[in-house]
Design a protein around this motif. Structure first.
Motif, PDB file in Angstrom:
ATOM      1  N   ALA A 213     114.561  59.619  35.621  1.00 51.60           N
ATOM      2  CA  ALA A 213     113.844  58.348  35.492  1.00 51.60           C
ATOM      3  C   ALA A 213     114.204  57.377  36.607  1.00 51.60           C
TER       4      ALA A 213
ATOM      5  N   ALA B   7     109.760  61.037  31.430  1.00 54.59           N
ATOM      6  CA  ALA B   7     108.989  60.466  30.320  1.00 54.59           C
ATOM      7  C   ALA B   7     108.594  61.545  29.307  1.00 54.59           C
TER       8      ALA B   7
ATOM      9  N   ASP C 145     109.790  61.880  25.419  1.00 53.60           N
ATOM     10  CA  ASP C 145     108.777  61.962  24.368  1.00 53.60           C
ATOM     11  C   ASP C 145     109.034  63.159  23.460  1.00 53.60           C
TER      12      ASP C 145
END
Length: 214
Positions: free
Chosen positions: A187, A199, A203
């Motif tokens: 990130a 990401a 998730d």
């Protein structure tokens, strides 16, 4: 496609996201035992489990002469190198390097449309989508002979998807601490694909059922 159970994706929303982000696919057909491969922008549409891709070739591309038949379209997602040095258990578990990625294989029946109307519709839709994304006002003009004359140089196709394979390899086979640590590093990367993988990793980790630790 080799897909261990940890990485198999069944939610078609994942495919929607891949196609929306990068609708430039790899199209594979086989004729007389020899594979042909083209890299093409496509229009992606899904209604429930019915998935259709539309696009066109240059007429000089021999792949269109394979005619109607089975085909494979590969939808490419982001990918990123993952270092074992990022994992908290790197020494205890003897971790090794890996590569995280998301990809979709769409198998189906290809139909060739060698007519001006079908080709014009694909060109108009493709240009409208991508020109609007750029804030440009160029449009295909069916009444413009300079535009319609170019249609003779291309051939349209439709791929009706009959089977799909989605593989999202995102460290789902690792403890949550490893996923979090690797995602944090990615990130902070200056590479967009690294951040996209981070990401996706976060998730999928958020979706992990409580107590489901590899």
């Amino acid at each position: 496609m080799y897909t261990p159970r940890h990485f198999a994706e069944t939610d078609l929303a994942g495919l929607d996201a891949l196609a929306a982000h990068d609708p430039f696919v790899t199209l594979v057909t086989v004729a007389d035992g020899v594979p042909a491969v083209s890299h093409l922008p496509v229009l992606y549409a899904r209604d429930g489990e019915r998935i259709v891709l539309r696009g066109h070739w240059s007429r000089a591309n021999p792949q269109w002469r394979h005619g109607d038949g089975p085909a494979l379209a590969i939808v490419h997602g982001p990918h990123a190198y993952v270092s074992p040095g990022w994992y908290p258990d790197k020494e205890a578990a003897a971790r090794v390097p890996t590569w995280n990625y998301a990809v979709a294989h769409l198998h189906g029946a290809l139909r060739v449309h060698d007519d001006a109307a079908a080709t014009a519709a694909v060109v108009a839709a493709l240009s409208a989508r991508h020109e609007s994304a750029l804030g440009s006002d160029w449009r295909f003009e069916p009444e413009n002979p300079a535009h319609t004359g170019l249609l003779r140089g291309i051939v349209a196709f439709t791929l009706e998807v009959e089977r799909f394979e989605l593989k999202f390899k995102l460290n789902q086979n690792h403890p949550a601490a490893n996923v979090t640590a690797a995602a944090d590093v990615l990130a902070a990367s200056g590479r967009e694909a690294d951040r996209q993988i981070a990401a996706l990793m976060r998730d999928r980790l958020a979706r992990r059922p409580p107590g489901d630790e590899p």
